[in-house]
Design a protein around this motif. Structure first.
Motif, mmCIF file in Angstrom:
data_model
loop_
_atom_site.group_PDB
_atom_site.id
_atom_site.type_symbol
_atom_site.label_atom_id
_atom_site.label_comp_id
_atom_site.label_asym_id
_atom_site.label_seq_id
_atom_site.Cartn_x
_atom_site.Cartn_y
_atom_site.Cartn_z
ATOM 1 N N ALA A 174 0.830 -1.208 0.000
ATOM 2 C CA ALA A 174 0.000 0.000 0.000
ATOM 3 C C ALA A 174 0.863 1.256 0.000
ATOM 4 C CB ALA A 174 -0.925 -0.012 1.213
ATOM 5 N N VAL A 175 1.925 1.258 0.791
ATOM 6 C CA VAL A 175 2.836 2.406 0.812
ATOM 7 C C VAL A 175 3.497 2.561 -0.559
ATOM 8 C CG1 VAL A 175 4.939 3.365 1.829
ATOM 9 C CG2 VAL A 175 3.255 2.242 3.303
ATOM 10 N N ALA A 176 3.959 1.447 -1.128
ATOM 11 C CA ALA A 176 4.608 1.489 -2.441
ATOM 12 C C ALA A 176 3.660 2.004 -3.522
ATOM 13 C CB ALA A 176 5.133 0.103 -2.806
ATOM 14 N N SER A 177 2.381 1.655 -3.419
ATOM 15 C CA SER A 177 1.396 2.117 -4.389
ATOM 16 C C SER A 177 1.261 3.636 -4.347
ATOM 17 C CB SER A 177 0.047 1.449 -4.118
ATOM 18 O OG SER A 177 -0.957 1.943 -4.979
ATOM 19 N N LEU A 178 1.215 4.192 -3.151
ATOM 20 C CA LEU A 178 1.130 5.648 -3.027
ATOM 21 C C LEU A 178 2.400 6.323 -3.525
ATOM 22 C CD1 LEU A 178 -0.640 5.943 0.443
ATOM 23 C CD2 LEU A 178 -1.584 6.622 -1.768
#
Length: 256
Positions: A174-178
């Protein structure tokens, strides 16, 4: 007639940090409501077990008790989990709805985000992750998605929902997606009650992926105390008339 006792029912390992956190929640609730008899019971073979707590209440001539599951991700009744729970016929036991992903948890997460940003010396964020452990029921899963949308609307920021299996991968993804969207100041709100190993894995995954702040577990807060007491009061109503009471669908949506 005295008010029914409250038994907070919690899962989690026999870990000193987890035990201390749960004990703190119990002590704080007892201090807040000294008129009520409040106990903590643990699942999964951890002491004090639910049967031992109920036996103690029976020996103290307590006739009614409401079990409040300290589950932050499920929303439906946990009655089926206690179908085979043996206890004395001298005590009437009802199970409340779990604390669940109530709308109030967003207030707690806002407080925790501010604390985490202050610790890290950060001044602003441009993305949020709402991270929760796996294990929610269908209704809870729906509410988690709803909370993520509400959080996004409130802060006018993109919010990614991460449901972690205990290895931190979902949070990291999720962090990588942002970050792939160009966001560089990402805070992670942790919908974990206590600092379990699953929380620690989620924390490490978030930091490795580039989050600037990760909130502490929910732990003891005034919001949590009020949610517990609301669940208790609703369960106690069932003891009054002896019939299960069902919240209307719209109330479940708002989770007031």
């Amino acid at each position: 007639m005295t008010a029914p006792a409250i038994v907070l029912v919690a899962d989690g390992p026999d870990d000193s940090a987890v035990n201390d956190s749960l004990a703190g929640i119990t002590r704080s609730l007892q201090a807040f409501r000294p008129d009520l008899r409040i106990h903590l019971a643990r699942l999964g073979g951890v002491s004090p077990s639910l049967p031992s707590v109920i036996d103690r209440l029976v020996s103290d001539d307590v006739g009614e008790v409401v079990l409040v599951p300290l589950d932050l991700v499920s929303a439906a009744e946990h009655v089926s989990e206690y179908d085979d729970f043996p206890h004395s016929p001298d005590i009437h036991v009802v199970v409340s709805r779990p604390v669940g992903p109530a709308s109030e948890v967003l207030n707690i997460l806002d407080e925790r985000v501010r604390e985490a940003l202050h610790r890290g010396g950060a001044l602003e964020i441009d993305g949020l992750v709402l991270a929760a452990p796996a294990g929610a029921d269908v209704r809870g899963t729906s509410l988690l998605a709803r909370r993520a949308r509400q959080w996004s609307t409130h802060h006018r920021l993109p919010v990614q929902l991460a449901v972690d299996e205990g290895d931190g991968r979902s949070t990291a993804t999720a962090v990588a997606s942002l970050r792939a969207q160009g966001r560089r100041h990402i805070a992670v709100g942790s919908l974990y009650l206590t600092p379990t190993p699953a929380y620690q894995a989620h924390l490490q995954g978030a930091m490795r992926a580039g989050a600037i702040a990760v909130t502490a577990p929910i732990g003891d807060t005034a919001h949590l105390r009020l949610l517990i007491l609301a669940r208790y009061a609703f369960g106690a109503m069932e003891l009054l008339d002896g019939t299960p009471t069902q919240l209307p669908v719209e109330d479940l949506d708002d989770d007031a």
